[in-house]
Design a protein around this motif. Structure first.
Motif, short mmCIF file in Angstrom:
data_model
loop_
_atom_site.label_atom_id
_atom_site.label_comp_id
_atom_site.label_asym_id
_atom_site.label_seq_id
_atom_site.Cartn_x
_atom_site.Cartn_y
_atom_site.Cartn_z
N ILE A 12 54.00 61.06 37.81
CA ILE A 12 54.78 60.07 38.57
C ILE A 12 54.91 60.50 40.02
O ILE A 12 54.72 59.70 40.95
CB ILE A 12 56.16 59.86 37.92
N GLY A 13 55.21 61.77 40.24
CA GLY A 13 55.32 62.29 41.61
C GLY A 13 54.00 62.19 42.36
O GLY A 13 53.96 61.82 43.54
N ALA A 14 52.92 62.50 41.67
CA ALA A 14 51.60 62.43 42.30
C ALA A 14 51.25 60.98 42.64
O ALA A 14 50.72 60.70 43.73
CB ALA A 14 50.54 63.02 41.38
N TYR A 15 51.56 60.06 41.74
CA TYR A 15 51.26 58.65 42.01
C TYR A 15 52.02 58.15 43.24
O TYR A 15 51.45 57.48 44.10
CB TYR A 15 51.62 57.80 40.79
N LEU A 16 53.29 58.49 43.31
CA LEU A 16 54.09 58.05 44.47
C LEU A 16 53.56 58.66 45.76
O LEU A 16 53.46 57.98 46.79
CB LEU A 16 55.55 58.42 44.26
N GLN A 17 53.23 59.93 45.72
CA GLN A 17 52.75 60.61 46.92
C GLN A 17 51.36 60.12 47.32
O GLN A 17 51.10 59.84 48.48
CB GLN A 17 52.72 62.11 46.68
N TYR A 18 50.46 60.01 46.36
CA TYR A 18 49.08 59.66 46.68
C TYR A 18 48.92 58.21 47.06
O TYR A 18 48.02 57.87 47.84
CB TYR A 18 48.15 60.02 45.53
N SER A 19 49.77 57.33 46.55
CA SER A 19 49.67 55.93 46.96
C SER A 19 50.02 55.79 48.44
O SER A 19 49.38 55.01 49.16
CB SER A 19 50.57 55.05 46.10
N ALA A 20 51.00 56.55 48.90
CA ALA A 20 51.34 56.52 50.32
C ALA A 20 50.22 57.14 51.16
O ALA A 20 49.91 56.64 52.25
CB ALA A 20 52.66 57.24 50.57
N LEU A 21 49.62 58.19 50.65
CA LEU A 21 48.54 58.84 51.39
C LEU A 21 47.28 57.97 51.42
O LEU A 21 46.53 57.98 52.40
CB LEU A 21 48.23 60.21 50.79
N LEU A 22 47.03 57.24 50.36
CA LEU A 22 45.86 56.35 50.34
C LEU A 22 46.00 55.22 51.36
O LEU A 22 45.01 54.80 51.95
CB LEU A 22 45.66 55.77 48.95
N LYS A 23 47.20 54.73 51.55
CA LYS A 23 47.41 53.68 52.55
C LYS A 23 47.09 54.19 53.94
O LYS A 23 46.60 53.43 54.78
CB LYS A 23 48.86 53.19 52.49
N ARG A 24 47.38 55.46 54.19
CA ARG A 24 47.07 56.06 55.49
C ARG A 24 45.64 56.59 55.56
O ARG A 24 45.22 57.10 56.60
CB ARG A 24 48.03 57.22 55.78
#
Length: 76
Positions: A12-24
């Motif tokens: 869950i933590g990885a999904y939240l973090q990586y979704s924000a990083l993918l947008k950037r």
């Protein structure tokens, strides 16, 4: 059961973090972060399964022992 909860929290933590990083489009950050995440999850699960892990202090002592002898010879 506890192991599955730990994995779920990490995912869950990885999904939240990586979704924000993918947008950037921060691919390098994702790669480095996922490497640290894999190491962290591995260590947590090994500890959870009660696997004895070596102390990191022995590696640090091995690395700095030549420097210690050099400085002690220099100062004595």
């Amino acid at each position: 059961m506890v192991n599955m909860m730990i994995l779920l929290l990490f995912l869950i933590g990885a999904y939240l973090q990586y979704s924000a990083l993918l947008k950037r489009r921060a691919i390098r950050d994702i790669v480095i972060s996922s490497c640290f995440l894999v190491v962290g999850v591995s260590l947590v699960l090994l500890k959870q399964f009660e696997v004895t892990l070596p102390s990191p202090m022995t590696g640090i002592e091995t690395m700095f022992k030549p420097f210690e002898t050099f400085v002690s010879k220099l100062l004595s």
